[in-house]
Design a protein around this motif. Structure first.
Motif, short mmCIF file in Angstrom:
data_model
loop_
_atom_site.label_atom_id
_atom_site.label_comp_id
_atom_site.label_asym_id
_atom_site.label_seq_id
_atom_site.Cartn_x
_atom_site.Cartn_y
_atom_site.Cartn_z
N LEU A 204 -4.24 -1.42 7.83
CA LEU A 204 -4.02 -2.48 8.83
C LEU A 204 -2.56 -2.93 8.77
N LEU A 205 -1.99 -3.17 9.91
CA LEU A 205 -0.57 -3.53 9.95
C LEU A 205 -0.34 -4.95 9.42
N LEU A 206 0.57 -5.04 8.45
CA LEU A 206 0.92 -6.35 7.88
C LEU A 206 2.20 -6.90 8.49
N GLY A 207 3.21 -6.02 8.60
CA GLY A 207 4.48 -6.50 9.15
C GLY A 207 5.54 -5.43 9.13
N THR A 208 6.76 -5.87 9.36
CA THR A 208 7.90 -4.96 9.44
C THR A 208 8.98 -5.42 8.47
N VAL A 209 9.62 -4.45 7.81
CA VAL A 209 10.67 -4.77 6.84
C VAL A 209 11.90 -5.31 7.55
N LEU A 210 12.37 -6.48 7.09
CA LEU A 210 13.59 -7.07 7.65
C LEU A 210 14.81 -6.64 6.83
N THR A 211 14.73 -6.86 5.52
CA THR A 211 15.83 -6.47 4.64
C THR A 211 15.27 -5.94 3.33
N VAL A 212 16.07 -5.13 2.65
CA VAL A 212 15.67 -4.60 1.34
C VAL A 212 16.74 -4.99 0.34
N ALA A 213 16.32 -5.54 -0.79
CA ALA A 213 17.27 -5.89 -1.86
C ALA A 213 16.93 -5.06 -3.10
N ARG A 214 17.90 -4.32 -3.57
CA ARG A 214 17.66 -3.45 -4.76
C ARG A 214 18.43 -4.00 -5.96
N ASP A 215 17.78 -4.02 -7.08
CA ASP A 215 18.41 -4.47 -8.33
C ASP A 215 18.39 -3.30 -9.30
N ASP A 216 19.49 -2.59 -9.35
CA ASP A 216 19.53 -1.39 -10.19
C ASP A 216 19.43 -1.73 -11.67
N ALA A 217 19.97 -2.88 -12.06
CA ALA A 217 19.91 -3.28 -13.48
C ALA A 217 18.47 -3.49 -13.92
N ALA A 218 17.69 -4.16 -13.07
CA ALA A 218 16.29 -4.41 -13.41
C ALA A 218 15.39 -3.24 -13.01
N GLY A 219 15.92 -2.33 -12.21
CA GLY A 219 15.15 -1.17 -11.78
C GLY A 219 14.05 -1.53 -10.79
N SER A 220 14.31 -2.54 -9.99
CA SER A 220 13.27 -2.96 -9.03
C SER A 220 13.87 -3.22 -7.66
N ALA A 221 13.02 -3.32 -6.69
CA ALA A 221 13.47 -3.64 -5.33
C ALA A 221 12.48 -4.60 -4.68
N GLU A 222 12.99 -5.35 -3.74
CA GLU A 222 12.16 -6.31 -2.99
C GLU A 222 12.50 -6.19 -1.51
N ALA A 223 11.54 -6.45 -0.70
CA ALA A 223 11.80 -6.42 0.76
C ALA A 223 11.30 -7.70 1.39
N ARG A 224 12.04 -8.17 2.38
CA ARG A 224 11.58 -9.31 3.18
C ARG A 224 10.83 -8.71 4.36
N VAL A 225 9.63 -9.20 4.59
CA VAL A 225 8.77 -8.62 5.62
C VAL A 225 8.38 -9.68 6.65
N ARG A 226 8.60 -9.37 7.91
CA ARG A 226 8.16 -10.28 8.97
C ARG A 226 6.74 -9.91 9.37
N PRO A 227 5.78 -10.85 9.27
CA PRO A 227 4.39 -10.52 9.62
C PRO A 227 4.26 -10.03 11.06
N ALA A 228 3.38 -9.07 11.25
CA ALA A 228 3.17 -8.53 12.60
C ALA A 228 2.39 -9.51 13.46
N ALA A 229 1.42 -10.21 12.84
CA ALA A 229 0.62 -11.18 13.59
C ALA A 229 1.50 -12.36 13.98
N ARG A 230 1.20 -12.92 15.15
CA ARG A 230 2.00 -14.05 15.61
C ARG A 230 1.42 -15.33 15.00
#
Lengths: 243, 159
Positions: A204-230
């Motif tokens: 089921l569609l949750l949303g669309t990625v707005l931005t991606v932030a990568r932290d190479d030191a911590a070895g992780s990434a996060e994304a900001r997601v805009r919900p598809a539902a209004r």
């Protein structure tokens, strides 16, 4: 000589004609205007009435147009909802309230256990996942939106199948976390439910990625997601039983 | 009447707004105004507002009622020290109360992201701005005590 004269006349004829017409245009327009005013003046009272009638008609047509647009919008919305409904059994519920506590994103629905709603039931609209039912009463129920800080949904990047956890942050945008620093994810990617956890079915569609932030030191990434539902303009939603 | 009315208005506004961040905290503003007007009778309006708001709360509903009780009690005690009928004091009380309340909510829900602080600032500003509006409306409706007339009128009345 004659040929030269004819040639010269031909050359100056066009500019002369243009000049003459420009000069004559003013008095001719004046005369025509005077005649027009003379003919129109006796009709003025009738014209005023006609103008008022046309204005009223225009206002009425504008109102009808606005109503038609609203009907069309509702029909489109209902068709989209029915298209979703035809794929899965569920109950269509109207949103009758929204949490007044700004950090808590919940909505109040006009359907409950009498209509077959169950705790942890899935709430969707025509565009995507809205949230899940967290409190079900006989005739009403409370649904937590995916933007609520307590909301957690296992998500999947549709294109690359990278998985993460979508959590609410208390405002219009969610966060997809627990991703590797090299996760194949980019702006515009669609996030769908991963089907893990037993509440949300897969895909089921949750949303669309707005931005991606990568932290190479911590070895992780996060994304900001805009919900598809209004989520800010919910009127009717579809409640499905939990997966 | 004032508290119930404010809760109803709050629910109505929230129903049609895109987000509750855009709506001032009307029940809290009503509590501030009512407790300022009748400091000794603070318990009933506070319980009504707290209980009705609590019914919406998903995370730690008891914290909502506790907050309202603490806020109402603090305001009632403050009435002995400062002139809580002063509009500026009421605006300040509404703002400080809302600030603490939102921070508590964010702490309970572990919501600590940058954009949230911007929304909080907006919400607090709207709540503070709602105080003079609601105050004037209630004065116009004769729902608040006479001592709430503007200072000039009070001076004239005193003279």
């Amino acid at each position: 000589v004659l040929a030269a004269l004819i040639g010269a006349a031909c050359m100056v004829h066009e500019p002369l004609r243009t000049g003459a017409l420009a000069i004559l245009r003013a008095p001719f327009r004046l005369v025509v205007s005077v005649i027009h005013v003379g003919l129109t003046l006796p009709q003025l009272p009738g014209l005023a009435r006609e103008n008022a009638r046309l204005r009223t008609a225009l206002s009425r047509r504008s109102l009808e147009l606005a109503q038609t647009r609203e009907t069309l919008r509702r029909t489109t919305q209902a068709e989209a909802l029915l298209a979703t409904a035809s794929q899965a059994p569920g109950v269509v519920a109207s949103v009758i309230g929204r949490s007044p506590i700004p950090t808590q994103h919940t909505i109040w629905l006009d359907r409950g256990t009498r209509d077959g709603l169950q705790l942890d039931g899935l709430v969707v609209d025509a565009h995507g996942v809205v949230g899940r039912l967290i409190d079900v009463h006989p005739s009403t129920s409370l649904a937590m939106l995916i933007t609520d800080p307590n909301s957690r949904v296992a998500g999947l990047v549709e294109r690359s199948r990278e998985s993460g956890l979508l959590s609410g942050e208390g405002h219009a945008v969610c966060r997809l976390s627990y991703l590797g620093a090299d996760a194949d994810m980019a702006e515009g990617d669609r996030i769908v439910t991963a089907g893990v956890g037993g509440v949300f079915p897969k895909g089921l569609l949750l949303g669309t990625v707005l931005t991606v932030a990568r932290d190479d030191a911590a070895g992780s990434a996060e994304a900001r997601v805009r919900p598809a539902a209004r989520l800010g303009r919910l009127e009717e939603v579809l409640c499905l039983p939990p997966a | 009447v004032i508290v119930l009315g404010s809760v109803a208005v709050q629910w109505l506004l929230c129903r049609f707004a895109a987000s509750a961040w855009w709506i001032p905290d009307c029940p809290w503003v009503a509590v501030v105004l009512v407790v300022s007007g009748w400091p000794r009778h603070w318990l009933l309006p506070v319980i009504v507002a707290g209980w009705l708001t609590m019914s919406w709360s998903v995370a730690a509903p008891v914290a909502v009622l506790t907050w309202y009780l603490m806020g109402g009690a603090s305001l009632s005690v403050s009435a002995a020290v400062v002139d809580v009928t002063d509009e500026r004091v009421q605006v300040l009380a509404a703002g400080v109360g809302e600030l603490v309340w939102l921070f508590v909510q964010c702490w309970i829900q572990e919501a600590r992201v940058g954009p949230l602080y911007g929304w909080m600032a907006l919400h607090i500003a709207l709540t503070m701005a709602a105080v003079p509006v609601l105050r004037r409306l209630l004065l116009w409706l004769h729902l608040l005590p006479d001592v709430w007339s503007p200072p000039e009128a009070r001076r004239i009345a005193g003279a």
